[in-house]
Design a protein around this motif. Structure first.
Motif, PDB file in Angstrom:
ATOM      1  N   ALA A 191       0.843  -1.214   0.000  1.00 55.04           N
ATOM      2  CA  ALA A 191       0.000   0.000   0.000  1.00 55.04           C
ATOM      3  C   ALA A 191       0.870   1.253   0.000  1.00 55.04           C
ATOM      4  N   ALA A 192       1.985   1.219   0.729  1.00 52.79           N
ATOM      5  CA  ALA A 192       2.879   2.390   0.774  1.00 52.79           C
ATOM      6  C   ALA A 192       3.499   2.635  -0.594  1.00 52.79           C
ATOM      7  N   LEU A 193       3.885   1.567  -1.267  1.00 47.09           N
ATOM      8  CA  LEU A 193       4.533   1.716  -2.579  1.00 47.09           C
ATOM      9  C   LEU A 193       3.517   2.125  -3.647  1.00 47.09           C
ATOM     10  N   ALA A 194       2.286   1.626  -3.528  1.00 53.82           N
ATOM     11  CA  ALA A 194       1.269   1.909  -4.545  1.00 53.82           C
ATOM     12  C   ALA A 194       0.751   3.341  -4.420  1.00 53.82           C
ATOM     13  N   GLU A 195       0.608   3.816  -3.169  1.00 56.47           N
ATOM     14  CA  GLU A 195       0.119   5.176  -2.914  1.00 56.47           C
ATOM     15  C   GLU A 195      -1.150   5.497  -3.709  1.00 56.47           C
ATOM     16  N   SER A 196      -2.078   4.554  -3.775  1.00 50.04           N
ATOM     17  CA  SER A 196      -3.315   4.785  -4.542  1.00 50.04           C
ATOM     18  C   SER A 196      -4.161   5.842  -3.853  1.00 50.04           C
ATOM     19  N   PRO A 197      -4.698   6.793  -4.635  1.00 48.66           N
ATOM     20  CA  PRO A 197      -5.500   7.853  -4.040  1.00 48.66           C
ATOM     21  C   PRO A 197      -6.752   7.320  -3.342  1.00 48.66           C
ATOM     22  N   GLY A 198      -7.123   7.950  -2.226  1.00 40.84           N
ATOM     23  CA  GLY A 198      -8.365   7.596  -1.538  1.00 40.84           C
ATOM     24  C   GLY A 198      -8.126   6.769  -0.286  1.00 40.84           C
ATOM     25  N   ILE A 199      -9.241   6.288   0.278  1.00 41.19           N
ATOM     26  CA  ILE A 199      -9.178   5.484   1.505  1.00 41.19           C
ATOM     27  C   ILE A 199      -9.416   4.023   1.147  1.00 41.19           C
ATOM     28  N   HIS A 200      -8.546   3.162   1.639  1.00 37.74           N
ATOM     29  CA  HIS A 200      -8.621   1.736   1.298  1.00 37.74           C
ATOM     30  C   HIS A 200      -8.645   0.899   2.576  1.00 37.74           C
ATOM     31  N   VAL A 201      -9.353  -0.220   2.518  1.00 39.14           N
ATOM     32  CA  VAL A 201      -9.375  -1.149   3.642  1.00 39.14           C
ATOM     33  C   VAL A 201      -8.851  -2.494   3.155  1.00 39.14           C
ATOM     34  N   VAL A 202      -7.892  -3.057   3.893  1.00 41.16           N
ATOM     35  CA  VAL A 202      -7.438  -4.417   3.597  1.00 41.16           C
ATOM     36  C   VAL A 202      -7.990  -5.298   4.719  1.00 41.16           C
ATOM     37  N   ALA A 203      -8.946  -6.162   4.375  1.00 38.41           N
ATOM     38  CA  ALA A 203      -9.658  -6.953   5.381  1.00 38.41           C
ATOM     39  C   ALA A 203      -8.860  -8.201   5.771  1.00 38.41           C
ATOM     40  N   SER A 204      -9.209  -8.756   6.935  1.00 38.16           N
ATOM     41  CA  SER A 204      -8.489  -9.936   7.444  1.00 38.16           C
ATOM     42  C   SER A 204      -8.539 -11.104   6.454  1.00 38.16           C
ATOM     43  N   ALA A 205      -9.636 -11.228   5.721  1.00 35.11           N
ATOM     44  CA  ALA A 205      -9.764 -12.335   4.762  1.00 35.11           C
ATOM     45  C   ALA A 205      -8.707 -12.263   3.663  1.00 35.11           C
ATOM     46  N   GLU A 206      -8.170 -11.050   3.431  1.00 34.55           N
ATOM     47  CA  GLU A 206      -7.124 -10.887   2.402  1.00 34.55           C
ATOM     48  C   GLU A 206      -5.740 -11.104   2.982  1.00 34.55           C
ATOM     49  N   LEU A 207      -5.652 -11.409   4.273  1.00 34.77           N
ATOM     50  CA  LEU A 207      -4.352 -11.477   4.953  1.00 34.77           C
ATOM     51  C   LEU A 207      -4.025 -12.883   5.440  1.00 34.77           C
ATOM     52  N   VAL A 208      -4.665 -13.900   4.825  1.00 28.40           N
ATOM     53  CA  VAL A 208      -4.404 -15.282   5.287  1.00 28.40           C
ATOM     54  C   VAL A 208      -3.317 -15.924   4.436  1.00 28.40           C
TER      55      VAL A 208
END
Ligand SMILES: NC(=O)c1ccc[n+]([C@@H]2O[C@H](COP(=O)([O-])OP(=O)(O)OC[C@H]3O[C@@H](n4cnc5c(N)ncnc54)[C@H](OP(=O)(O)O)[C@@H]3O)[C@@H](O)[C@H]2O)c1
Length: 209
Positions: A192-209
């Motif tokens: 996320a830091a490298l992408a720096e995509s504009p706006g507010i983003h949520v990375v949910a727990s289901a994406e972190l398994v």
């Protein structure tokens, strides 16, 4: 990019630091800490007092902040002290970073973060997300793990028990309730830091398994 990392001595933060120092696109990691870190040619790790942050330090002017700071109610000793570390410190850091022109902020939040929650922990994480959203970051990401997996030196009995149970029944659970390895969380934050995509983003727990 210059990455400002807070919480670098923690479980998730130390994974972020390792990944960032191995990433060619990261030219410098600035990690303000309470205790010294081993030296590395691309690491600047000033010892700071989080109650009196050095407001004019030149290193605030980074390209992104990753915040993996946090404590436990048990360590903090009171709800007020917990709120100070998990809400007030990240917000103070974010304000200073914005003042120095940092465009992106990535917060290690938690599943269930909600400032209207009846659970204190979820409310604190929700308040932190809510207040970060008012600061005008070009890119803001909330990474919301469930139980974090990894080698922790500190013994936390509740987390140990939950880890054993989740390891046993994990495959039968919905993805959002499975253990989120610290390395996976760290990778999502650095991405996320490298992408720096504009706006507010949520990375949910289901994406972190
Ligand atoms: N544990 C879980 O399963 C879980 C689940 C979801 C979300 N989270 C959240 O994920 C985040 C990272 O978790 P983690 O397990 O990686 O944390 P951790 O290993 O406990 O590390 C916490 C970091 O915050 C720093 N810190 C704590 N108290 C501080 C204080 N008073 N002043 C300055 N720095 C302080 C620590 O620095 P020192 O090394 O100097 O103490 C360390 O760098 C936290 O916000 C946590 O609430 C945790």
């Amino acid at each position: 990019m210059k990455l400002l990392l807070v919480g670098a001595t923690g479980l998730v933060g130390s994974h972020v630091m390792r990944l960032a120092l191995a990433e060619d696109r990261v030219t410098q990691v600035i990690a303000p800490v309470r205790r010294a870190l081993p030296a590395h040619p691309r690491l600047l790790a000033p010892i700071v007092d989080f109650e009196a942050l050095p407001e004019e330090a030149p290193w605030w002017a980074a390209d992104a902040v990753i915040c993996a700071l946090g404590t436990t109610l048990r360590t903090a000793g009171s709800r007020e002290a917990f709120y100070r570390v998990d809400h007030d410190y990240p917000i103070a850091i974010a304000r200073l970073a914005r003042r120095h022109g940092v465009p992106a902020f990535i917060l290690n939040s938690a599943i269930g973060a909600d400032s209207g929650s009846s659970f204190f922990y979820n409310r604190v994480k929700g308040d932190t997300e809510r207040d970060l959203a008012t600061l005008g970051f070009h890119s803001l990401t909330y990474v919301r793990p469930g139980l974090i997996g990894g080698d922790r030196q500190e013994f936390r009995v509740g987390e140990r028990l939950a880890t054993v149970v989740l390891h046993l029944i994990g495959p039968a659970l919905p993805r959002r309730w499975r253990i989120n390895p610290a390395g996976r969380i760290a990778a999502a934050m650095l991405e996320a830091a490298l992408a720096e995509s504009p706006g507010i983003h949520v990375v949910a727990s289901a994406e972190l398994v």
